[in-house]
Design an enzyme around this catalytic site. Structure first.
Site, PDB file in Angstrom:
ATOM      1  N   CYS A  75       0.862  -1.186   0.000  1.00 27.87           N
ATOM      2  CA  CYS A  75       0.000   0.000   0.000  1.00 27.87           C
ATOM      3  C   CYS A  75       0.900   1.237   0.000  1.00 27.87           C
ATOM      4  CB  CYS A  75      -0.911   0.002   1.226  1.00 27.87           C
ATOM      5  SG  CYS A  75      -1.916   1.491   1.349  1.00 27.87           S
ATOM      6  N   HIS A 172      -2.182  -4.819 -10.551  1.00 24.78           N
ATOM      7  CA  HIS A 172      -2.888  -3.664 -11.128  1.00 24.78           C
ATOM      8  C   HIS A 172      -3.225  -3.922 -12.595  1.00 24.78           C
ATOM      9  CE1 HIS A 172      -2.428  -0.784  -7.808  1.00 24.78           C
ATOM     10  NE2 HIS A 172      -1.368  -1.508  -7.532  1.00 24.78           N
ATOM     11  N   GLU A 221     -10.189   0.040  -5.996  1.00 25.11           N
ATOM     12  CA  GLU A 221      -9.231  -0.835  -5.312  1.00 25.11           C
ATOM     13  C   GLU A 221      -9.820  -2.196  -4.950  1.00 25.11           C
ATOM     14  OE1 GLU A 221      -6.838   0.464  -2.117  1.00 25.11           O
ATOM     15  OE2 GLU A 221      -6.668   2.514  -2.858  1.00 25.11           O
ATOM     16  N   CYS A 230      -4.812   6.087  -4.802  1.00 23.40           N
ATOM     17  CA  CYS A 230      -4.151   4.786  -4.565  1.00 23.40           C
ATOM     18  C   CYS A 230      -2.685   4.965  -4.962  1.00 23.40           C
ATOM     19  CB  CYS A 230      -4.815   3.696  -5.406  1.00 23.40           C
ATOM     20  SG  CYS A 230      -3.977   2.088  -5.276  1.00 23.40           S
ATOM     21  N   GLY A 233      -1.412   2.321  -7.216  1.00 21.31           N
ATOM     22  CA  GLY A 233      -2.139   2.534  -8.474  1.00 21.31           C
ATOM     23  C   GLY A 233      -1.492   3.656  -9.275  1.00 21.31           C
TER      24      GLY A 233
HETATM   25  N1  LIG Z   1      -6.317  -2.265  -2.314  1.00 21.47           N
HETATM   26  C1  LIG Z   1      -4.919  -2.574  -2.515  1.00 21.47           C
HETATM   27  C2  LIG Z   1      -4.082  -2.291  -1.305  1.00 21.47           C
HETATM   28  C3  LIG Z   1      -4.057  -0.838  -0.936  1.00 21.47           C
HETATM   29  C4  LIG Z   1      -3.426   0.062  -1.973  1.00 21.47           C
HETATM   30  C5  LIG Z   1      -3.317   1.465  -1.488  1.00 21.47           C
HETATM   31  N2  LIG Z   1      -4.477   2.179  -1.217  1.00 21.47           N
HETATM   32  C6  LIG Z   1      -2.178   2.262  -2.066  1.00 21.47           C
HETATM   33  O1  LIG Z   1      -2.104   3.459  -1.761  1.00 21.47           O
HETATM   34  O2  LIG Z   1      -1.324   1.697  -2.737  1.00 21.47           O
HETATM   35  C7  LIG Z   1      -4.774  -4.058  -2.874  1.00 21.47           C
HETATM   36  O3  LIG Z   1      -5.666  -4.855  -2.531  1.00 21.47           O
HETATM   37  O4  LIG Z   1      -3.773  -4.409  -3.481  1.00 21.47           O
END
Ligand SMILES: N[C@@H](CCC[C@H](N)C(=O)O)C(=O)O
Length: 291
Positions: A75, A172, A221, A230, A233
């Site tokens: 994250c 991703h 997400e 994100c 992301g």
């Molecule tokens: N939802 C993501 C994990 C969290 C990512 C985050 N919010 C970020 O800032 O990178 C997953 O399930 O991979």
């Protein structure tokens, strides 16, 4: 059980941060879900836990749970908040720390301006390692790389989308859209997240290229739904944009929650992410045994 927590946010991606450096709280997935719940708990996109160093040369372990209770590998926005948290709580006096995550070691560094830069490590492109099942699909060449055509089906309509697929420690799928304001994030996000080609589900990015050094980005997400930003992301979108020939090596990423700056020198090189990390409030909460 009553626990102490800190509420933080990085570009509007919000977190409950827990300190387990003095002992494990041994929370269950249902209890993480409770903490993330915006109606019955504290409310957050992710729950971040700080644990002691697992090995020499590493300062801390960083554990991440999505608001659905599932543990995940990485994250980015959380990593910046993690750095601010360990400094503010007096857990370190260092300006930079080495942090073990499920997907490897990352290195957050506190900047003089209060923003945090994180060396997020090198992106991974091998489909099996994302993981992404590319069997029987033909890659579509673009720039020095490729995208994949994926069929999405809904009750109302079918769509073929074109996605770049990579891992920033977590999976991703990034697509280029004309305008993020009108992109079908709510419709396509869940379909992409649960697409059978992604055995561990996936984070779905929607990127609008404004110029070679600026994009706008929305991310649906995995395990949390659309968030205001994100971090991984943003890294994934910029890396994809660079490899597809659309972006330069340093890109400002505008999200609904604020701006992140991403730098990447090319394949095999680490991605650097810079952005804000803010403490919102601290508190105590009674966590039920079985929420
Ligand atoms: N939802 C993501 C994990 C969290 C990512 C985050 N919010 C970020 O800032 O990178 C997953 O399930 O991979």
């Amino acid at each position: 059980m009553r626990i102490r927590f800190t509420k933080m946010q990085g570009a509007g991606n919000d977190f409950v941060v827990l300190d387990e450096t003095r002992g494990s709280l041994a929370l269950t997935p249902a209890q993480y879900r409770f903490l993330g719940d915006r109606h019955f708990g504290v409310g957050a996109d992710q729950i971040l836990t700080v644990r002691p160093s697992p090995s020499p040369g590493i300062d801390f372990q960083y554990v991440i749970h999505n608001s659905d209770g599932g543990e995940v590998e990485q994250c980015g926005n959380g990593a910046r908040c993690f750095m601010r948290f360990v400094r503010e709580q007096g857990l370190t006096t260092k300006d930079a720390v080495r942090v073990q995550t499920l997907s490897g070691v990352i290195e957050p560094r506190m900047g003089a301006d209060g923003r945090v830069t994180v060396d997020m490590g090198a992106p991974v492109f091998e489909p099996a390692q994302v993981p992404f099942d590319a069997a029987g699909l033909t890659p579509q060449s673009e720039g020095s790389w490729h995208t994949w055509h994926l069929a999405l089906s809904t009750h109302a309509q079918g769509a073929i989308i074109s996605v770049a697929v990579l891992s920033m420690g977590n999976p991703h799928a990034v697509q280029v859209v004309d305008n993020v304001d009108t992109a079908p994030v709510a419709l396509q996000g869940p379909l992409i997240e649960h697409h059978p080609r992604f055995p561990q589900r996936v984070n779905a990015g929607f990127m609008q290229v404004v110029s070679r050094s600026q994009i706008r980005l929305r991310v649906f997400e995995r395990g949390a739904g659309e968030t205001l930003a994100c971090g991984t992301g943003a890294c994934a979108a910029v890396v994809a944009g660079i490899r597809l020939g659309l972006l330069d090596a340093r890109v400002d990423v505008d999200t609904h929650g604020g701006r992140l700056t991403i730098e990447w020198a090319g394949v095999g090189q680490p991605v650097l992410m810079t952005g804000p990390a803010v403490t919102v409030f601290e508190g105590d909460i009674e966590v039920p045994e079985q929420p």
